[in-house]
Design an enzyme around this catalytic site. Structure first.
Site, PDB file in Angstrom:
ATOM      1  N   LYS A  32       0.534  -1.461  -0.482  1.00 59.21           N
ATOM      2  CA  LYS A  32      -0.320   0.334  -0.244  1.00 59.21           C
ATOM      3  C   LYS A  32       1.288   1.233   0.078  1.00 59.21           C
ATOM      4  O   LYS A  32       2.032   1.152   0.785  1.00 59.21           O
ATOM      5  CB  LYS A  32      -1.245   0.593   1.066  1.00 59.21           C
ATOM      6  CG  LYS A  32      -1.957   1.132   1.316  1.00 59.21           C
ATOM      7  CD  LYS A  32      -2.961   0.394   2.583  1.00 59.21           C
ATOM      8  CE  LYS A  32      -4.486   2.141   2.811  1.00 59.21           C
ATOM      9  NZ  LYS A  32      -4.976   1.910   3.694  1.00 59.21           N
ATOM     10  N   SER A  69     -10.068  -0.538   7.129  1.00 56.72           N
ATOM     11  CA  SER A  69      -9.209  -0.535   6.017  1.00 56.72           C
ATOM     12  C   SER A  69      -8.509  -1.382   5.388  1.00 56.72           C
ATOM     13  O   SER A  69      -8.148  -2.004   3.652  1.00 56.72           O
ATOM     14  CB  SER A  69      -7.778   0.396   5.755  1.00 56.72           C
ATOM     15  OG  SER A  69      -8.951   2.252   5.671  1.00 56.72           O
ATOM     16  N   SER A  80      -9.689   1.497   2.866  1.00 54.88           N
ATOM     17  CA  SER A  80      -9.304   2.154   1.794  1.00 54.88           C
ATOM     18  C   SER A  80      -7.614   1.106   1.405  1.00 54.88           C
ATOM     19  O   SER A  80      -7.206   1.608   0.156  1.00 54.88           O
ATOM     20  CB  SER A  80      -7.691   3.717   2.966  1.00 54.88           C
ATOM     21  OG  SER A  80      -7.567   2.994   3.833  1.00 54.88           O
TER      22      SER A  80
HETATM   23  N1  GLN Z   1     -13.243   3.472   6.489  1.00 55.16           N
HETATM   24  C1  GLN Z   1     -12.879   4.111   7.652  1.00 55.16           C
HETATM   25  C2  GLN Z   1     -12.705   5.646   6.910  1.00 55.16           C
HETATM   26  O1  GLN Z   1     -12.509   6.454   5.891  1.00 55.16           O
HETATM   27  C3  GLN Z   1     -11.280   3.327   7.832  1.00 55.16           C
HETATM   28  C4  GLN Z   1     -10.009   3.825   7.314  1.00 55.16           C
HETATM   29  C5  GLN Z   1      -9.137   3.342   7.057  1.00 55.16           C
HETATM   30  O2  GLN Z   1      -8.707   1.846   8.297  1.00 55.16           O
HETATM   31  N2  GLN Z   1      -7.972   3.190   6.962  1.00 55.16           N
HETATM   32  O3  GLN Z   1     -12.108   6.766   8.731  1.00 55.16           O
END
Ligand code: GLN
Length: 478
Positions: free
Chosen positions: A79, A178, A154
């Site tokens: 990532k 994410s 994400s």
């Molecule tokens: N969807 C969640 C957010 O937007 C999780 C994001 C994440 O785990 N980086 O905060």
């Protein structure tokens, strides 16, 4: 079967016993990336030349019997919020365009030192803020199972990469879901480790009390192999305790018939897609057939997890992102004075979702509002943690859905951020509590979209959720 369809564990065996070379494995994945990346947009850059050199080196080690680890010679996609030495790292933000880190994130470095080969950097929501990959500063990653739908986020590029057979493994980060949610949307296994199990050093910080780095792969067994190398104390991250790292692979084979699994009633609610509910009922049945005891439990403060998360996370994120001023690294803008340089850099460099969170967090931390929002959210966080502590006195682990629906259509939530935040309802409680969670692919919807189930375990009991995930995966897929 094509090499690129095999699991990491299968490829590792084939390489270790000399059946295939690392170079052949790497070329199989490169071929897929070259033919399909244009329509999926999973990657922000590729590193094929270096990958080929590394594969040749791994092949030499194989021939001379000097392999570094079971992961030696295996390709991986990382990532883009992980610093990769000498390879551009932007966290999918324009503000970091052109930033080439002089060091590696610890979690990635440990895999690199085990012989793993970087094939490319994965697309994601900018600074990991989002659940759909639509908030990338560069391009929207598509779900390989249906190109009109999101890959999740994400870590969407990481998930799509594995689903499209661009690599057998990928690294993701999970602050509020994410890793687990994109794994579920793309039909993979994703592990959110307990807070502190894997070093956060060298990964761009989103919300420092929630961030966790973990593996994504086809199977729980593959995730166990990766975690084995990633886990452990790191003096560069003082939140990683010096706790023993168990032999995760050895644990996979142990029986699971002595385990009690809780089904929290707050996770089986109105609004849960009927096909997801059905997939969970079927999963429960499989676990019962494997000898586990399934019992109903309650996690009473679940409904407050999303509001608490969406106060704590932006507060921490707004503080963490204050360092991006365009002076020391990244794409700085010109200005007449320092203030103007900051304003111009941050206006041009950050996308809408990131700006929204900086504003929310700055507001919630400001004098007069701190107690009303931040402090209150922290108290709710304690209650949520206590819910899990009490549940784990009665059950060994917990089974829940990962997300209320399968992958949704690209664009659906773009006008309504709140709707997107609400989708995190099943993943953020574990993040607030600092416990571990595994997303395991258990079913497909009538239109062929993957559906995952989530196994939650007490902090530092990754071996337990991986073991149950392994048995569950084998019962369903083999
Ligand atoms: N969807 C969640 C957010 O937007 C999780 C994001 C994440 O785990 N980086 O905060």
């Amino acid at each position: 079967m094509n090499l690129s369809e095999k699991s990491l564990a299968e490829l590792s065996h084939l390489f270790q016993d000399g059946t295939v070379s690392s170079r052949e494995i790497v070329e199989a994945f490169i071929t897929n990336i070259e033919s399909c990346e244009d329509e999926i947009d999973a990657l922000l850059l590729t590193t094929f030349d270096q990958a080929r050199e590394m594969a040749n080196a791994a092949d030499s080690r194989q021939k001379s019997g000097k392999l570094l680890s079971p992961l030696d010679g295996m390709p991986i996609i990382v990532k883009d919020n992980y610093c990769t030495q000498g390879v551009e790292t932007t966290a999918a933000s324009k503000i970091l365009k052109g930033f080439v880190p002089p060091y590696d994130a610890t979690a990635w470095k440990k895999l690199k030192d085990s012989g793993m080969i970087l094939l490319g950097k994965a697309n994601c929501d900018e600074f990991a803020m989002g659940g759909s990959n639509e908030h990338s500063g560069y391009k929207v990653c598509k779900n390989p199972h249906d190109l009109t739908r999101v890959a999740g986020g994400s870590s969407g590029g990481s998930a799509a990469s594995i689903a499209a057979n661009f690599a057998p493994a990928a690294l993701g980060s999970d602050t509020g879901g994410s890793i687990r949610q994109p794994a579920s949307y793309c039909g993979l296994t994703g592990l959110k480790v307990s807070y502190g199990r894997v070093s956060r050093y060298g990964v761009t910080a989103m919300a420092s009390s929630l961030d966790s780095m973990g593996p994504m792969a086809k199977t729980p067994e593959d995730c166990a192999m990766l975690l084995q190398a990633m886990a452990g104390a790191d003096h560069k991250d003082s939140t990683t305790p010096d706790k023993e790292v168990p032999d995760y692979l050895a644990h996979l084979g142990h029986k699971i018939s002595d385990l009690t699994i809780g089904l929290p009633k707050e996770y089986f609610i109105e609004g849960l897609d009927e096909e997801v509910a059905e997939a969970l009922r079927a999963t429960k049945k499989v676990l019962e057939d494997l000898g586990c005891t399934l019992v109903d439990i309650s996690l009473p403060h679940t409904a407050y997890a999303v509001p608490a998360y969406y106060v704590i996370m932006p507060c921490e994120a707004s503080a963490n992102l204050s360092r991006y001023d365009g002076i020391r690294y990244g794409a700085g803008q010109k200005g007449e004075n320092l203030e103007e340089i900051y304003v111009n850099t941050r206006t041009a460099g950050f996308g809408d979702e990131v700006k929204r969170r900086i504003m929310l967090g700055t507001y919630a931390l400001s004098a007069g509002y701190y107690d009303a929002y931040y402090k209150k959210a922290q108290k709710v966080r304690t209650l949520i943690k206590q819910d899990f502590d009490q549940a784990f006195e009665k059950v060994d682990l917990i089974l829940t859905p990962v997300a209320p629906t399968p992958a949704f259509e690209i664009g659906r939530n773009l006008e309504d951020p709140l709707q997107e935040y609400l989708e995190d309802i099943f993943t953020v409680p574990a993040s607030l509590a600092g416990i571990c969670g595994l997303s395991v692919p258990v079913a497909k919807s009538s239109s062929g979209l993957p559906i995952g189930a989530q196994l939650l375990g007490p902090a530092f009991k990754e071996q337990r959720i991986l073991r149950v995930g392994h048995h569950l995966y084998k019962a369903i897929h083999e």
